[in-house]
Design a protein around this motif. Structure first.
Motif, PDB file in Angstrom:
ATOM      1  N   TYR A  36      81.325  52.231  12.498  1.00  0.00           N
ATOM      2  CA  TYR A  36      82.320  53.275  12.187  1.00  0.00           C
ATOM      3  C   TYR A  36      83.335  52.749  11.183  1.00  0.00           C
ATOM      4  CZ  TYR A  36      80.163  55.958  15.838  1.00  0.00           C
ATOM      5  OH  TYR A  36      79.241  56.653  16.563  1.00  0.00           O
ATOM      6  N   ARG A  37      83.656  51.472  11.322  1.00  0.00           N
ATOM      7  CA  ARG A  37      84.593  50.859  10.371  1.00  0.00           C
ATOM      8  C   ARG A  37      83.990  50.845   8.966  1.00  0.00           C
ATOM      9  NH1 ARG A  37      88.781  47.543  12.504  1.00  0.00           N
ATOM     10  NH2 ARG A  37      88.970  47.941  14.730  1.00  0.00           N
ATOM     11  N   ALA A  38      82.676  50.545   8.866  1.00  0.00           N
ATOM     12  CA  ALA A  38      82.032  50.496   7.547  1.00  0.00           C
ATOM     13  C   ALA A  38      82.057  51.882   6.895  1.00  0.00           C
ATOM     14  CB  ALA A  38      80.594  49.991   7.685  1.00  0.00           C
ATOM     15  N   LYS A  86      86.227  42.613   5.437  1.00  0.00           N
ATOM     16  CA  LYS A  86      87.028  43.736   4.908  1.00  0.00           C
ATOM     17  C   LYS A  86      87.283  44.834   5.924  1.00  0.00           C
ATOM     18  CE  LYS A  86      85.913  43.808   0.006  1.00  0.00           C
ATOM     19  NZ  LYS A  86      85.101  44.462  -1.001  1.00  0.00           N
ATOM     20  N   ILE A  87      86.387  44.963   6.918  1.00  0.00           N
ATOM     21  CA  ILE A  87      86.542  46.083   7.871  1.00  0.00           C
ATOM     22  C   ILE A  87      87.563  45.791   8.965  1.00  0.00           C
ATOM     23  CG2 ILE A  87      84.241  47.077   7.510  1.00  0.00           C
ATOM     24  CD1 ILE A  87      83.361  45.660  10.122  1.00  0.00           C
ATOM     25  N   ARG A  88      88.200  44.627   8.922  1.00  0.00           N
ATOM     26  CA  ARG A  88      89.125  44.275  10.013  1.00  0.00           C
ATOM     27  C   ARG A  88      90.586  44.573   9.711  1.00  0.00           C
ATOM     28  NH1 ARG A  88      86.112  44.821  14.191  1.00  0.00           N
ATOM     29  NH2 ARG A  88      84.052  44.119  13.622  1.00  0.00           N
ATOM     30  N   THR A  89      90.881  45.263   8.615  1.00  0.00           N
ATOM     31  CA  THR A  89      92.284  45.543   8.314  1.00  0.00           C
ATOM     32  C   THR A  89      92.766  46.776   9.100  1.00  0.00           C
ATOM     33  OG1 THR A  89      91.768  47.050   6.510  1.00  0.00           O
ATOM     34  CG2 THR A  89      91.916  44.711   5.938  1.00  0.00           C
ATOM     35  N   ALA A  96      88.452  54.295  10.477  1.00  0.00           N
ATOM     36  CA  ALA A  96      87.344  54.375  11.444  1.00  0.00           C
ATOM     37  C   ALA A  96      87.679  55.392  12.530  1.00  0.00           C
ATOM     38  CB  ALA A  96      87.090  53.006  12.063  1.00  0.00           C
ATOM     39  N   SER A  97      88.935  55.392  12.966  1.00  0.00           N
ATOM     40  CA  SER A  97      89.306  56.318  14.040  1.00  0.00           C
ATOM     41  C   SER A  97      89.342  57.754  13.518  1.00  0.00           C
ATOM     42  CB  SER A  97      90.639  55.921  14.672  1.00  0.00           C
ATOM     43  OG  SER A  97      91.701  56.283  13.831  1.00  0.00           O
ATOM     44  N   ARG A  98      89.448  57.925  12.190  1.00  0.00           N
ATOM     45  CA  ARG A  98      89.456  59.287  11.638  1.00  0.00           C
ATOM     46  C   ARG A  98      88.043  59.797  11.380  1.00  0.00           C
ATOM     47  NH1 ARG A  98      93.488  60.895   8.009  1.00  0.00           N
ATOM     48  NH2 ARG A  98      93.051  62.840   9.067  1.00  0.00           N
TER      49      ARG A  98
END
Ligand code: DC
Length: 225
Positions: A36-38, A86-89, A96-98
């Motif tokens: 989801y983050r990606a 990069k996906i950890r910011t 991701a939550s959107r």
């Protein structure tokens, strides 16, 4: 193949506990939040609002996302680029939550998650693994801890990484995320009827991992294939 599904709210320690348990069991650890983050990162890179379903849905056909494993560590590949760091910011967490409540985003990532579990013994964590993605998983765990304890852990994590934080704000954010996760229309966070509830409020990381392994052994009768 054996699948262990771990779901639960943000900050319950799912990924840390699941990763360690997977190592001990010799299973592949699959962090589905990373997918989801990606997708969230992709939308940010395109300069579009990740919460705007009308813009996001047509763009999904340009997204290629996959997981690779290097020395046992999951890497997330987005359109050929390793975006694991990069996906950890915070921006990507928010993106991701959107994107995650959009049904088309969920179905886009659905078969990828199922295919990994068909080909490997997995410990897979997320929000809807035991309820939607792997309803036939041999072991389902709903991992939680009190909101105050989860906020305390997150607060110390931030402080230790040199980020200024306020406990009250962290707690408030976490409660808001719990509300969003449990009230969304599609695949809301909820305990599967057959999931074992594991509350880690009073446990150390080592105790949580040991408890999880004991549950897996009980449920599989020690037989893992
Ligand atoms: O677990 P995480 O913080 O990396 O998850 C990122 C976002 O993706 C979070 O808003 C919840 C969402 N998510 C989801 O909807 N379903 C999953 N199986 C995993 C994560």
């Amino acid at each position: 193949m054996t699948a262990i599904a771990i779901d639960g709210p943000a900050g319950a320690g799912k990924s840390t506990i699941a990763r360690k348990a997977a190592q001990k069991l010799g299973f592949l650890y699959v962090d589905t939040g990373a997918l989801y983050r990606a997708v969230g990162l992709f939308m940010l890179q395109q300069g579009v609002d990740p919460g705007d379903a009308h813009t996001v849905i047509p763009l999904l056909k340009s997204v290629s996302v996959s997981l690779e494993y290097r020395e046992g560590e999951q890497r997330v590949i987005l359109c050929g680029e390793d975006v694991s760091d990069k996906i950890r910011t915070d921006d990507v967490s928010l993106a991701a939550s959107r994107v995650s409540p959009i049904p088309e985003v969920r179905s886009f990532l659905f078969s990828l998650q199922q295919d990994i579990a068909k080909a490997n013994n997995v410990v897979m964590d997320g929000r809807d693994i035991g309820t939607v993605v792997l309803p036939d998983a041999q072991v389902k765990i709903f991992l939680t801890a009190s909101a105050e304890e989860r906020a305390r852990r997150r607060y110390f994590q931030l402080i230790h990484s040199g980020v200024k934080a306020n406990y009250g704000d962290v707690l408030q954010d976490l409660k808001q995320r719990d509300y969003n996760d449990t009230h969304r229309a599609v695949s809301p966070l909820k305990r599967a009827d057959d999931a074992v509830l594991m509350d880690t409020t009073k446990d150390s990381l080592g105790q949580s991992v040991a408890r999880l392994i004991r549950i897996v052994e009980q449920k599989t009768g020690g037989k893992i294939s």
